[in-house]
Write a protein that holds these residues in place. Structure first.
Motif, PDB file in Angstrom:
ATOM      1  N   UNK A 177      -3.053   9.980  -0.852  1.00  0.00           N
ATOM      2  CA  UNK A 177      -1.682   9.607  -0.501  1.00  0.00           C
ATOM      3  C   UNK A 177      -0.987   9.132  -1.756  1.00  0.00           C
TER       4      UNK A 177
ATOM      5  N   UNK B  82       7.231   6.801  -2.407  1.00  0.00           N
ATOM      6  CA  UNK B  82       7.773   6.205  -1.184  1.00  0.00           C
ATOM      7  C   UNK B  82       6.862   5.144  -0.585  1.00  0.00           C
ATOM      8  N   UNK B  83       7.438   4.318   0.280  1.00  0.00           N
ATOM      9  CA  UNK B  83       6.694   3.294   1.005  1.00  0.00           C
ATOM     10  C   UNK B  83       5.803   3.964   2.038  1.00  0.00           C
ATOM     11  N   UNK B  84       4.575   3.464   2.195  1.00  0.00           N
ATOM     12  CA  UNK B  84       3.725   3.970   3.263  1.00  0.00           C
ATOM     13  C   UNK B  84       2.337   4.428   2.839  1.00  0.00           C
TER      14      UNK B  84
ATOM     15  N   UNK C 290      -0.281   2.635   1.079  1.00  0.00           N
ATOM     16  CA  UNK C 290      -1.326   1.664   1.409  1.00  0.00           C
ATOM     17  C   UNK C 290      -1.380   1.415   2.909  1.00  0.00           C
ATOM     18  N   UNK C 291      -0.203   1.345   3.545  1.00  0.00           N
ATOM     19  CA  UNK C 291      -0.204   1.103   4.989  1.00  0.00           C
ATOM     20  C   UNK C 291      -0.854   2.276   5.730  1.00  0.00           C
ATOM     21  N   UNK C 292      -0.661   3.501   5.253  1.00  0.00           N
ATOM     22  CA  UNK C 292      -1.328   4.648   5.878  1.00  0.00           C
ATOM     23  C   UNK C 292      -2.847   4.514   5.759  1.00  0.00           C
TER      24      UNK C 292
ATOM     25  N   UNK D   8      -4.493   1.683   5.508  1.00  0.00           N
ATOM     26  CA  UNK D   8      -4.901   0.608   6.422  1.00  0.00           C
ATOM     27  C   UNK D   8      -4.930   1.129   7.860  1.00  0.00           C
ATOM     28  N   UNK D   9      -3.938   1.928   8.218  1.00  0.00           N
ATOM     29  CA  UNK D   9      -3.919   2.520   9.553  1.00  0.00           C
ATOM     30  C   UNK D   9      -5.133   3.398   9.788  1.00  0.00           C
TER      31      UNK D   9
ATOM     32  N   UNK E 167       2.340  13.699  -0.048  1.00  0.00           N
ATOM     33  CA  UNK E 167       3.235  13.026  -0.976  1.00  0.00           C
ATOM     34  C   UNK E 167       4.239  12.209  -0.169  1.00  0.00           C
ATOM     35  N   UNK E 168       4.193  10.890  -0.341  1.00  0.00           N
ATOM     36  CA  UNK E 168       5.189  10.027   0.297  1.00  0.00           C
ATOM     37  C   UNK E 168       6.418  10.001  -0.610  1.00  0.00           C
ATOM     38  N   UNK E 169       7.467  10.662  -0.168  1.00  0.00           N
ATOM     39  CA  UNK E 169       8.684  10.735  -0.987  1.00  0.00           C
ATOM     40  C   UNK E 169       9.712   9.736  -0.520  1.00  0.00           C
ATOM     41  N   UNK E 170      10.168   8.923  -1.462  1.00  0.00           N
ATOM     42  CA  UNK E 170      11.232   7.976  -1.116  1.00  0.00           C
ATOM     43  C   UNK E 170      12.550   8.723  -1.000  1.00  0.00           C
TER      44      UNK E 170
ATOM     45  N   UNK F 182       6.593  -6.034   3.474  1.00  0.00           N
ATOM     46  CA  UNK F 182       6.210  -5.387   2.212  1.00  0.00           C
ATOM     47  C   UNK F 182       4.942  -5.982   1.626  1.00  0.00           C
TER      48      UNK F 182
END
Lengths: 172, 172
Positions: free
Chosen positions: B10, B14-16, B18-20, B22-23, B152-155, B171
């Protein structure tokens, strides 16, 4: 003064949208916040439910049938989604949860289970401090415009194309 | 026969990411799997730690200082990251965890805390059934090539640009 809650949108065709929302839920719970997760469209029991259902401060509701919508939605899909949106609108308005996740709400829009106007009315009618997270591919421009943060999860490579099936504890 | 574990990456701005991860950890734990999370570069206590540390089946180690690397890494950053990679290599090889997450390992590469060859040697030396998740922006092409799945997490839009600061439980 209470901070205004933001609207976060995770869309795109890549893996990581729902898991990012779950990760946010875990982060918020870790900070002592209250979280509500509404899962639209999918009513299947994903593995994470086993753990999430045990966590203090988290409420989770599923508003979908126990299968994917293959071609076009059935009346049951529409009824469940609309009931969900009504419930979630009330939750958003009440403001007892700091973070409200509308998982796959964008997919519900895609299948016309409810309209963008109805979804935005629910989001905009929230108690001002509530943070909202919306996930799902095919986000329409009106939803992108309404969001404060948008991440597009782009699939650059996926092992589904290599014939790897969805696996318990990884994809579901 | 044991399934081969995949390598998921990942990356993007973009945001998401580390949270992805963790999920995914929560999903795997919900399926009764064992999970190891290695957090590189960042040694700060993010809110999710309060909850993750309490979960059965999850082991978490942090290999970073209690602040961001601002310009160039200090020796302590390098030492912690290298110690981390050594520990994680052993964990990967042992195979007692079904899912091993190398959070911000791509950022560790970006700062030359260890090399791509060293990271790939650790990943490729894993017990074959172990699923690996790598996160962090600036993923080099060699890491993308080595991964089975890349998102790719794109902001597309971020409220940081509106002056919203990082908030506890959202955050951090």
């Amino acid at each position: 003064m209470t901070e205004r809650g933001m609207v976060q949108l995770y869309t795109g065709n890549g893996k990581g949208k729902t898991t990012a929302a779950i990760g946010l839920a875990v982060r918020a719970l870790g900070a002592g916040k209250k979280v509500f997760i509404a899962q639209f469209v999918k009513g299947m029991r994903y593995s994470e439910l086993n753990l999430l259902e045990k966590l203090d401060g988290l409420e989770l509701r599923r508003y979908g049938r126990d299968c994917f919508i293959v071609k076009s939605p059935e009346q049951a899909d529409i009824d469940l989604a609309r009931q969900g949106l009504t419930e979630v609108s009330a939750i958003l308005k009440k403001g007892a949860h700091d973070l409200v996740i509308l998982d796959e709400a964008s997919i519900a829009l895609f299948y016309n289970l409810f309209t963008l106007d109805e979804l935005l009315a629910a989001i905009n009618g929230r108690a001002p401090q509530v943070e909202v997270v919306v996930t799902g591919r095919y986000a329409p421009q009106g939803l992108i415009d309404a969001a404060d943060l948008v991440t597009e999860m782009r699939e650059e490579k996926h092992y589904y194309t290599k014939g790897v099936q969805a696996r318990d504890g990884i994809e579901k």
